[in-house]
Design a protein around this motif. Structure first.
Motif, mmCIF file in Angstrom:
data_model
loop_
_atom_site.group_PDB
_atom_site.id
_atom_site.type_symbol
_atom_site.label_atom_id
_atom_site.label_comp_id
_atom_site.label_asym_id
_atom_site.label_seq_id
_atom_site.Cartn_x
_atom_site.Cartn_y
_atom_site.Cartn_z
ATOM 1 N N MET A 119 20.359 -20.975 -4.689
ATOM 2 C CA MET A 119 19.197 -20.313 -5.286
ATOM 3 C C MET A 119 18.667 -19.361 -4.288
ATOM 4 N N TYR A 120 18.602 -19.788 -3.135
ATOM 5 C CA TYR A 120 18.038 -18.875 -2.133
ATOM 6 C C TYR A 120 18.842 -17.758 -2.048
ATOM 7 N N LEU A 121 20.293 -17.748 -1.895
ATOM 8 C CA LEU A 121 21.054 -16.613 -1.697
ATOM 9 C C LEU A 121 20.964 -15.947 -3.033
ATOM 10 N N ILE A 122 20.739 -16.321 -4.219
ATOM 11 C CA ILE A 122 21.004 -15.492 -5.277
ATOM 12 C C ILE A 122 19.436 -14.794 -5.063
ATOM 13 N N LYS A 123 18.150 -15.295 -4.697
ATOM 14 C CA LYS A 123 16.966 -14.774 -4.657
ATOM 15 C C LYS A 123 17.269 -13.583 -3.953
ATOM 16 N N CYS A 124 17.775 -13.672 -2.458
ATOM 17 C CA CYS A 124 17.703 -12.526 -1.511
ATOM 18 C C CYS A 124 18.699 -11.555 -2.269
ATOM 19 N N LEU A 125 19.799 -11.659 -2.862
ATOM 20 C CA LEU A 125 20.498 -10.518 -3.469
ATOM 21 C C LEU A 125 19.626 -9.931 -4.637
ATOM 22 N N GLU A 126 19.023 -10.915 -5.558
ATOM 23 C CA GLU A 126 18.100 -10.151 -6.693
ATOM 24 C C GLU A 126 17.061 -9.433 -6.328
ATOM 25 N N ASP A 127 16.304 -9.745 -5.351
ATOM 26 C CA ASP A 127 15.294 -8.992 -4.434
ATOM 27 C C ASP A 127 15.273 -8.000 -3.381
ATOM 28 N N ASP A 128 16.808 -7.854 -3.190
ATOM 29 C CA ASP A 128 17.136 -6.950 -2.122
ATOM 30 C C ASP A 128 16.701 -7.232 -0.675
ATOM 31 N N ILE A 129 16.663 -8.438 -0.153
ATOM 32 C CA ILE A 129 16.188 -9.066 0.815
ATOM 33 C C ILE A 129 17.241 -9.236 1.892
ATOM 34 N N PRO A 130 17.232 -8.216 2.868
ATOM 35 C CA PRO A 130 18.383 -8.042 3.827
ATOM 36 C C PRO A 130 18.627 -9.126 4.659
ATOM 37 N N TYR A 131 19.756 -9.323 5.394
ATOM 38 C CA TYR A 131 19.827 -10.263 6.403
ATOM 39 C C TYR A 131 19.689 -11.733 5.854
#
Length: 152
Positions: A119-131
């Motif tokens: 879920m953390y990885l999906i959230k980073c992709l969804e919200d365009d959170i880099p690195y």
């Protein structure tokens, strides 16, 4: 040809002469060299993931990546324009890992289920959170790379 799984568990260093031996080539493929470098980056945070200070985490990752990049460049030319796209290749590696996770679930005949890390990885992709959010407020050094579970 890239390794496509280049991480600390797939190479060893002879500290007497600096020679690096890379192994476990079962994911190798023809692609951009940046996939190897993105894989190195995403696997390198393990050395500093429990550091609460994001400035120290960023400095460590910059130093770590510079050393890895210098070694990689000793064998292969990497264009500076490609290095500027590192966050894109990190996201691509994340997507590949997500797809692989669901494929493993499907092949094991388990119902798809997202744990906190996925879920953390999906959230980073969804919200365009880099690195991988490693320098963002979303990241917690107490519970690295975890996010609330939800249905997907």
């Amino acid at each position: 040809m890239v390794h496509f799984d280049y991480n600390d568990g797939n190479y060893s260093i002879d500290f007497d002469n600096g020679q690096i031996t890379v192994y476990d080539f079962d994911n190798s493929c023809f692609s951009f060299y940046m996939f190897d470098l993105a894989s190195l980056w995403t696997n390198g945070f393990g050395w500093i993931q429990f550091e609460p200070d994001p400035i120290k985490r960023r400095k460590f990752m910059e130093d770590y990546f510079k050393i890895a990049l210098d070694g990689y460049r000793s064998e292969t030319e990497i264009d500076e324009n490609m290095l500027n796209k590192l966050p894109v290749f990190i996201n691509t590696n994340i997507m590949e890992n997500i797809v692989d996770t669901f494929e493993v679930m499907k092949n094991s005949e388990n119902d798809p289920e997202c744990d906190e890390e996925l879920m953390y990885l999906i959230k980073c992709l969804e919200d365009d959170i880099p690195y991988m959010g490693f320098f963002s407020d979303i990241y917690s050094c107490d519970t690295p790379f975890e996010f609330e579970v939800r249905s997907v």
